[in-house]
Design an enzyme around this catalytic site. Structure first.
Site, PDB file in Angstrom:
ATOM      1  N   THR A  50       0.813  -1.227   0.000  1.00 29.40           N
ATOM      2  CA  THR A  50       0.000   0.000   0.000  1.00 29.40           C
ATOM      3  C   THR A  50       0.848   1.281   0.000  1.00 29.40           C
ATOM      4  O   THR A  50       0.354   2.339   0.383  1.00 29.40           O
ATOM      5  CB  THR A  50      -0.988   0.050   1.184  1.00 29.40           C
ATOM      6  OG1 THR A  50      -0.290   0.272   2.413  1.00 29.40           O
ATOM      7  CG2 THR A  50      -1.810  -1.229   1.277  1.00 29.40           C
ATOM      8  N   SER A 154      17.244  -6.158  15.144  1.00 28.12           N
ATOM      9  CA  SER A 154      17.287  -4.911  15.911  1.00 28.12           C
ATOM     10  C   SER A 154      18.140  -5.119  17.150  1.00 28.12           C
ATOM     11  O   SER A 154      18.203  -6.240  17.689  1.00 28.12           O
ATOM     12  CB  SER A 154      15.873  -4.494  16.341  1.00 28.12           C
ATOM     13  OG  SER A 154      15.905  -3.486  17.330  1.00 28.12           O
ATOM     14  N   TYR A 167       7.924  -7.415  20.159  1.00 23.65           N
ATOM     15  CA  TYR A 167       8.830  -6.990  19.080  1.00 23.65           C
ATOM     16  C   TYR A 167      10.244  -7.516  19.324  1.00 23.65           C
ATOM     17  O   TYR A 167      10.874  -8.084  18.417  1.00 23.65           O
ATOM     18  CB  TYR A 167       8.822  -5.465  19.010  1.00 23.65           C
ATOM     19  CG  TYR A 167       9.831  -4.854  18.074  1.00 23.65           C
ATOM     20  CD1 TYR A 167       9.540  -4.684  16.727  1.00 23.65           C
ATOM     21  CD2 TYR A 167      11.073  -4.406  18.543  1.00 23.65           C
ATOM     22  CE1 TYR A 167      10.462  -4.103  15.859  1.00 23.65           C
ATOM     23  CE2 TYR A 167      11.996  -3.833  17.692  1.00 23.65           C
ATOM     24  CZ  TYR A 167      11.687  -3.677  16.352  1.00 23.65           C
ATOM     25  OH  TYR A 167      12.609  -3.101  15.503  1.00 23.65           O
ATOM     26  N   LYS A 171      12.431 -10.126  17.038  1.00 28.32           N
ATOM     27  CA  LYS A 171      13.727  -9.768  16.473  1.00 28.32           C
ATOM     28  C   LYS A 171      14.823 -10.717  16.963  1.00 28.32           C
ATOM     29  O   LYS A 171      15.769 -11.027  16.216  1.00 28.32           O
ATOM     30  CB  LYS A 171      14.076  -8.322  16.825  1.00 28.32           C
ATOM     31  CG  LYS A 171      13.195  -7.291  16.117  1.00 28.32           C
ATOM     32  CD  LYS A 171      13.352  -7.345  14.612  1.00 28.32           C
ATOM     33  CE  LYS A 171      12.645  -6.196  13.910  1.00 28.32           C
ATOM     34  NZ  LYS A 171      12.816  -6.237  12.437  1.00 28.32           N
TER      35      LYS A 171
END
Length: 263
Positions: A50, A154, A167, A171
């Site tokens: 998108t 990360s 998160y 990671k």
């Protein structure tokens, strides 16, 4: 902010003839990586979801660097969409030689608010969909006995951070995925590595609620190199890992964080 990538002469383009798929390539680190790989001669598949205007801007920059490519929209959380994307790339520009798993999300949720749905979403968009894209391209790499997969993890995989439990877990999972795939795929000439960016200055950070934004001066004080990291810093390392000079490097995790975490 766009950091220009050196437009190398053709004779110095080590990725000439290679096809690279960069997921999440419309903005930020992904966009910088697309430019860096193009500067090294690769033909690009610029993946987005998108963000067609941004992806086409990146593709225009790729073409100005003297190579070519396509933009491919795909929801990487949909297994069917991933398969169709890889088929489109193979049909239009050739089989994928280099995969950079850069797409992801940064959902901040306190531990108390992390329910089953939030946990599942964070793992899907930051880990499981990278399994999907990797699985979709490796059969072709195995047949051709060459490939590069670079995962973008990360520093939070090692440091952890309040509000980013799911998160950070995802990671960290990318490091395990990298190490295991390195062992699985090494016999076929495929190298798999991960980079762990630190506090990189990207436009997306401006969309975070004020309470979640770290002051730049506080972040810089944690680092050995006293400046903000830029997407081009990460992209340069990825371009190196994608190239022939890194053919004996696999299963490794490279911090790109200005010396925030000394690992």
């Amino acid at each position: 902010m766009t950091t220009p990538v050196l437009d190398l002469p053709l004779t110095a383009r080590p990725l000439q003839g290679r096809v690279a798929l960069v997921t999440g390539a419309a903005t930020g680190i992904g966009a910088a990586t697309a430019r860096a790989l193009a500067g090294a001669g690769a033909t690009l598949a610029v993946n987005h979801f998108t963000q067609i205007a941004q992806a086409r801007t990146v593709l225009d920059e790729v073409r100005r660097l003297g190579t070519d490519g396509i933009e491919v929209s795909a929801d990487l959380t949909d297994p069917d969409a991933v398969g169709l994307m890889v088929s489109q790339i193979t049909s239009e520009i050739g089989p994928v030689d280099i995969l950079v798993n850069c797409a992801g999300a940064y959902p901040r949720t306190t531990w108390e608010e992390t329910d089953e749905a939030a946990w599942a979403h964070a793992l899907d968009v930051n880990l499981t969909m990278h399994y999907r894209t990797s699985h979709a391209v490796t059969a072709s790499m195995i047949r051709r006995q060459w490939g590069r997969i670079i995962n973008v993890s990360s520093v939070n995989a090692r440091a952890g951070r309040c509000g980013l439990t799911a998160y950070s877990a995802a990671k960290a999972g990318m490091i395990g995925l990298t190490r295991s795939l390195a062992r699985e795929l090494g016999p076929y000439g495929i190298c798999v590595n991960t980079v762990l960016p630190g506090a990189i200055q990207v436009d997306a950070e401006n969309t975070l609620p004020a309470r979640h934004r770290a002051r730049p001066e506080d972040q810089i004080a944690r680092q050995c190199v006293p400046r903000r990291g830029q997407p081009a810093d990460v992209a340069a390392a990825i371009a190196f890992l994608a190239g022939p000079s890194a053919s004996f490097i696999t299963g490794q995790s490279l911090h790109i964080d200005g010396g925030w975490i000394l690992h």
